[in-house]
Design an enzyme around this catalytic site. Structure first.
Site, PDB file in Angstrom:
ATOM      1  CG  ASP A 199      66.867  49.862  70.779  1.00  0.00           C
ATOM      2  OD1 ASP A 199      66.873  48.754  70.218  1.00  0.00           O
ATOM      3  OD2 ASP A 199      67.462  50.087  71.846  1.00  0.00           O
ATOM      4  CD  GLU A 265      63.667  45.990  70.169  1.00  0.00           C
ATOM      5  OE1 GLU A 265      64.282  44.926  70.285  1.00  0.00           O
ATOM      6  OE2 GLU A 265      63.988  46.998  70.826  1.00  0.00           O
TER       7      GLU A 265
HETATM    8  C1  GLC Z   1      67.178  46.265  71.245  1.00  0.00           C
HETATM    9  C2  GLC Z   1      68.215  45.950  70.205  1.00  0.00           C
HETATM   10  C3  GLC Z   1      69.285  45.145  70.856  1.00  0.00           C
HETATM   11  C4  GLC Z   1      69.916  45.999  71.949  1.00  0.00           C
HETATM   12  C5  GLC Z   1      68.866  46.465  72.942  1.00  0.00           C
HETATM   13  C6  GLC Z   1      69.381  47.556  73.824  1.00  0.00           C
HETATM   14  O1  GLC Z   1      66.553  45.143  71.739  1.00  0.00           O
HETATM   15  O2  GLC Z   1      67.624  45.293  69.117  1.00  0.00           O
HETATM   16  O3  GLC Z   1      70.260  44.714  69.939  1.00  0.00           O
HETATM   17  O4  GLC Z   1      70.879  45.244  72.628  1.00  0.00           O
HETATM   18  O5  GLC Z   1      67.753  47.010  72.279  1.00  0.00           O
HETATM   19  O6  GLC Z   1      69.517  48.751  73.120  1.00  0.00           O
END
Ligand code: GLC
Length: 524
Positions: A199, A265
């Site tokens: 994440d 991500e």
């Molecule tokens: C990422 C996740 C999202 C979350 C954010 C904070 O972007 O995909 O859903 O709100 O991180 O953890």
């Protein structure tokens, strides 16, 4: 990169909305376990499960209060073990979501940290005195609205949070934070998981001097949404900092010992900036530019060319995600939006790298209308802001109240998707359904991947409305315009697959209907 990752197809399970095993209206691990067969039949290889850890759910699980357990609303560690074992039995790999940028404010580390300046975990987080004259230490803003700093009365300092105040950022300059996460990785890998979706992978490291981010232009208006405020700044000091990939090199050593994958991500919209993450650190990074385009040939062509130039085999291609509108909605909604989403999946799946579906993409679902019932903190805490609930509406498994998702009251409404013909059961029985078309596409993709393995992407000139490329002996073409396109092939070939009816190859010409993608096999 583990062999099994090469040519894999991924699938995101948004756990709260996938399948509810105990009737409380919230999806869980037992529900997922019962539906694993659907994923094996669909033809995906890797399942990414969104966070199931103990959490106050301020951000639906992305606020973790214990990295080594399962929240009771999702089940138990034994349920997770059972999911992993059964998935493996079906030939599926399991990736879990690792949330290292921040913890929950209820995590014992943060509870300790905020207790005193001298607490053992104080420096695991980012604390600063107020600016001279008062106020936050710098001008950073939270993704979810307001400043990225919250004042803590007890110790008279601010703490940093790039997301909600309930999600304090960890201090990745601290060696003990790094060591703690090594242990977390080992814990889950020993339990048999096959990798991690990381994440906010671009944000763990911050500018050591915490300098202000410059504004790109005018200051945002007082009524601007959190997304608009965030976009008003050049995030040169809070995102994509030099040392961040060192963390993934370190994790890579751990992952390799377990034949596991690290997928980041990396939410950066300039594809060139992704290369550094995948060159020798992560196995793959989500390519978010692919999630942002409309149904426009020129826009998609330019975006894909830039992403492929940045290294296509290191990309994971999201069709949709739980943070963005579903592809079918993005491309116009309804039957046309679904048909385009399928064509787009065909295009992405023709590239090297790993295409990812979000649950419901295989049914061609639109975003659900959740007005009046929103849960996402972006929508709840910022009146007027568009939240992310639309792509998080529950799965539609079979006709009937609760649609096979739950026997209770779903935590989020099904929205506009409430129709029997959208369910997996009804679609499974119809050879022309979206579901069966996705299955056939993924079958064809396996064949493409086998013959095109290792081949470079060569872009072909095919007219304004058609995006086409060749990989080894395969041509992939997607028609985004009206009517039927006639695409000149480099040689006479045979049609391997098309996402819609009416495509044909005649000698060295492909006839391709509107909003469709075809795979053509050339000799050799
Ligand atoms: C990422 C996740 C999202 C979350 C954010 C904070 O972007 O995909 O859903 O709100 O991180 O953890």
């Amino acid at each position: 990169m583990p062999d099994w990752w090469q040519d894999a197809v991924g699938y995101e399970v948004y756990i709260r909305s996938f399948a509810d095993g105990d009737g409380d209206g919230i999806g869980d691990l037992q529900g997922l376990r019962r539906r694993l067969g659907h994923l094996a039949d669909l033809g995906v290889d890797v399942v990414w499960i969104t966070p199931f850890y103990p959490s106050p759910q301020a951000d639906h699980g992305y606020d973790v209060a214990d990295y080594l357990d399962v929240d009771p609303s999702f089940g138990t560690l034994e349920d997770l073990d059972a999911v992993v074992a059964e998935a493996h039995g079906l030939g599926l790999k399991v990736m879990i979501d690792l949330v290292p940028n921040h913890t929950s404010d209820r995590h014992p580390w943060f509870l300790d940290a905020r207790a005193s300046h001298h607490a053992a975990h104080r420096d695991w987080y980012v604390w600063r005195d107020p600016a001279p004259g008062g106020g936050p230490p710098n001008n950073w803003v939270s993704h979810f609205g307001g400043p990225a700093w919250t004042f803590d009365e007890a110790t008279g300092q601010y703490y940093l949070h790039l997301f909600l105040p309930e999600q304090p950022d960890l201090n990745w300059a601290h060696p003990e934070v790094r060591a703690a996460f090594d242990r977390i990785l080992e814990f889950w890998l020993d339990r048999g998981v096959d990798g991690f979706r990381i994440d906010v992978a671009h944000s763990l490291v911050k500018d050591p001097e915490l300098r202000d981010n410059p504004l790109l232009g005018d200051a945002p208006a007082p009524d601007a949404t959190p997304q608009e405020v965030f976009a008003a700044y050049d995030h040169r000091h809070d995102l994509d900092q030099p040392g961040v990939v060192d963390i993934y090199r370190r994790w890579g050593e751990i992952a390799r010992r377990h034949d596991a994958v690290l997928l980041g991500e990396v939410y950066l919209l300039d594809p060139a900036r992704l290369s550094r993450y995948v060159d020798d650190a992560l196995d793959s990074a989500f390519c978010f530019p692919a999630l942002k385009t409309g149904w426009d040939a020129d826009e998609i062509r330019r975006m894909l060319a830039a992403c492929v130039a940045a290294g296509a085999s290191g990309m994971s291609w999201p069709l949709s995600s739980h943070d963005d509108p579903r592809a079918a909605s993005r491309f116009g909604g309804g039957a046309r939006g679904s048909r385009r989403a399928l064509a787009y999946l065909g295009l992405l799946a023709g590239l090297p790298g790993v295409p990812f579906l979000l649950q419901g993409d295989e049914l061609g679902l639109d975003d659900g209308d959740t007005a009046g019932a929103n849960h996402d903190p972006i929508a709840v805490r910022n009146p007027g802001a568009v939240g992310r609930d639309g792509s998080r509406t529950p799965m539609l498994w079979e006709p009937g109240e609760g649609f096979g998702f739950t026997t209770g009251e779903p935590w989020l409404p099904f929205g506009t998707n409430r129709a029997d013909e959208h369910t997996a059961a009804v679609q499974a029985a119809d050879p022309d359904s979206h579901l069966n078309r996705v299955r056939r596409l993924l079958d064809a993709r396996r064949e493409v991947a086998a013959v095109a393995q290792g081949a470079e992407v060569r872009w072909l000139e095919a007219g304004e409305a058609v995006i086409a490329f060749q990989r080894g002996p395969v041509v992939v073409a997607c028609h985004l315009g009206e009517g039927t396109a006639r695409v000149a092939l480099p040689a006479a070939g045979g049609l391997l697959h098309a996402t819609a009816d009416g495509a044909a190859v005649d000698d060295a010409t492909l006839r391709l209907p509107s909003d469709a993608t075809a795979y053509v096999r050339l000799p050799g």
